[in-house]
Design a protein around this motif. Structure first.
Motif, mmCIF file in Angstrom:
data_model
loop_
_atom_site.group_PDB
_atom_site.id
_atom_site.type_symbol
_atom_site.label_atom_id
_atom_site.label_comp_id
_atom_site.label_asym_id
_atom_site.label_seq_id
_atom_site.Cartn_x
_atom_site.Cartn_y
_atom_site.Cartn_z
ATOM 1 N N ASP A 281 0.835 -1.203 0.000
ATOM 2 C CA ASP A 281 0.000 0.000 0.000
ATOM 3 C C ASP A 281 0.872 1.256 0.000
ATOM 4 O O ASP A 281 0.600 2.211 -0.738
ATOM 5 C CB ASP A 281 -0.921 0.001 1.218
ATOM 6 C CG ASP A 281 -1.983 -1.084 1.138
ATOM 7 O OD1 ASP A 281 -2.247 -1.577 0.022
ATOM 8 O OD2 ASP A 281 -2.536 -1.451 2.194
ATOM 9 N N ALA A 282 1.912 1.258 0.841
ATOM 10 C CA ALA A 282 2.807 2.410 0.902
ATOM 11 C C ALA A 282 3.547 2.602 -0.416
ATOM 12 O O ALA A 282 3.752 3.729 -0.871
ATOM 13 C CB ALA A 282 3.797 2.248 2.049
ATOM 14 N N ALA A 283 3.945 1.491 -1.055
ATOM 15 C CA ALA A 283 4.648 1.585 -2.334
ATOM 16 C C ALA A 283 3.750 2.184 -3.406
ATOM 17 O O ALA A 283 4.205 2.979 -4.242
ATOM 18 C CB ALA A 283 5.116 0.192 -2.760
ATOM 19 N N GLN A 284 2.483 1.826 -3.380
ATOM 20 C CA GLN A 284 1.560 2.384 -4.366
ATOM 21 C C GLN A 284 1.392 3.886 -4.155
ATOM 22 O O GLN A 284 1.369 4.660 -5.121
ATOM 23 C CB GLN A 284 0.207 1.682 -4.261
ATOM 24 C CG GLN A 284 -0.798 2.119 -5.322
ATOM 25 C CD GLN A 284 -2.090 1.322 -5.254
ATOM 26 O OE1 GLN A 284 -2.294 0.518 -4.346
ATOM 27 N NE2 GLN A 284 -2.967 1.552 -6.207
ATOM 28 N N ARG A 285 1.300 4.316 -2.890
ATOM 29 C CA ARG A 285 1.181 5.747 -2.610
ATOM 30 C C ARG A 285 2.441 6.489 -3.042
ATOM 31 O O ARG A 285 2.376 7.576 -3.619
ATOM 32 C CB ARG A 285 0.919 5.977 -1.123
ATOM 33 C CG ARG A 285 -0.395 5.390 -0.614
ATOM 34 C CD ARG A 285 -0.761 5.942 0.746
ATOM 35 N NE ARG A 285 0.250 5.674 1.758
ATOM 36 C CZ ARG A 285 0.255 4.595 2.537
ATOM 37 N NH1 ARG A 285 -0.694 3.672 2.389
ATOM 38 N NH2 ARG A 285 1.191 4.422 3.447
ATOM 39 N N LEU A 286 3.596 5.892 -2.770
ATOM 40 C CA LEU A 286 4.853 6.528 -3.137
ATOM 41 C C LEU A 286 5.009 6.616 -4.652
ATOM 42 O O LEU A 286 5.454 7.641 -5.185
ATOM 43 C CB LEU A 286 6.019 5.743 -2.526
ATOM 44 C CG LEU A 286 7.417 6.335 -2.725
ATOM 45 C CD1 LEU A 286 7.507 7.732 -2.127
ATOM 46 C CD2 LEU A 286 8.465 5.421 -2.100
ATOM 47 N N ALA A 287 4.635 5.551 -5.359
ATOM 48 C CA ALA A 287 4.717 5.570 -6.816
ATOM 49 C C ALA A 287 3.797 6.636 -7.403
ATOM 50 O O ALA A 287 4.142 7.289 -8.403
ATOM 51 C CB ALA A 287 4.358 4.192 -7.367
ATOM 52 N N THR A 288 2.640 6.829 -6.776
ATOM 53 C CA THR A 288 1.718 7.877 -7.234
ATOM 54 C C THR A 288 2.332 9.256 -7.048
ATOM 55 O O THR A 288 2.234 10.123 -7.935
ATOM 56 C CB THR A 288 0.393 7.783 -6.467
ATOM 57 O OG1 THR A 288 -0.191 6.493 -6.695
ATOM 58 C CG2 THR A 288 -0.578 8.863 -6.927
ATOM 59 N N LEU A 289 2.970 9.474 -5.909
ATOM 60 C CA LEU A 289 3.638 10.754 -5.664
ATOM 61 C C LEU A 289 4.736 11.011 -6.692
ATOM 62 O O LEU A 289 4.860 12.117 -7.221
ATOM 63 C CB LEU A 289 4.226 10.775 -4.258
ATOM 64 C CG LEU A 289 3.279 11.082 -3.093
ATOM 65 C CD1 LEU A 289 4.019 10.929 -1.777
ATOM 66 C CD2 LEU A 289 2.692 12.478 -3.218
#
Length: 217
Positions: free
Chosen positions: A126-134
């Motif tokens: 979940d954190a990786a997906q948020r970071l990739a979006t940023l």
């Protein structure tokens, strides 16, 4: 035949080997090393299925050491077969295990690579997906962690298809301020999230929250 199907058939073949070994032992064809062959072989088959099905099995840290054990064992057995007289039964066990262990060791070595999403937890994904979006919205992101006497910052950027993390750790004491910096590159953002948690104390839950994520200067 697809590559995935070929891998499944390969795993099925390897799964038969420990069964055949047990049958050989009960048929009187065992050797003093038979149990060691069966143990490491069965463990390797478990890892092989995990690799082929792209599933995390047991601990990621065990598979590369196991690959090293299989490789060294095969090399040692080859030396013994070339330099020492061995019985026919022992020769069969050693030759068979050495041949099949080589490919198994290669696959387990790749399976033990930490930079794969399959080893990530749900929180890290979940954190990786948020970071990739940023990082899709801005070129750089800085993650911060502060506590009394200690400050960590991680500047994250996507370079090509890789994720680059520049880590700075500062330690404040009464007499001095110490600082260390280092850089790591990852293929997958899940691994980067794991890395910053372990080496910068920035947990997956805090990645990309307003207090820890900001555009890098």
């Amino acid at each position: 035949m697809s590559l995935q199907r070929a891998y499944v058939l390969l795993a099925g073949l390897y799964s038969l080997l420990p069964v055949m070994g047990v049958v050989a032992i009960f048929s009187g064809g065992g050797t003093p090393l038979a149990m060691a062959h069966l143990f490491f072989g069965a463990l390797g088959v478990v890892g092989l299925w995990g690799y082929i099905l792209n599933r995390a099995v047991m601990s990621q840290r065990m598979w590369r050491p196991l690959a090293a054990v299989l490789s060294l064992g095969s090399l040692l057995q080859l030396v013994i077969m070339l330099t020492m007289p061995v019985s026919g039964v022992l020769l069969t066990w050693m030759l068979t295990s050495s041949i099949f262990a080589v490919l198994l060791a290669v696959l387990l070595y790749h399976y033990g690579n930490r930079d794969q999403p399959l080893w990530a937890t749900d929180e890290e994904r979940d954190a990786a997906q948020r970071l990739a979006t940023l990082l899709a919205q801005q070129p750089n992101v800085t993650l911060l962690h502060r506590e009394p006497g200690h400050e960590n910052s991680v500047k994250v950027a996507k370079v090509g298809s890789d994720y680059l993390a520049n880590v700075t750790r500062r330690y404040h004491t009464e007499d001095e301020v110490r600082q260390e910096t280092f850089e790591r590159r990852f293929r997958h953002p899940e691994t980067l999230v794991y890395f910053v948690d372990k080496f910068a104390s920035i947990t997956p839950q805090s990645v990309s929250t307003p207090s820890t994520a900001a555009p890098a200067a």
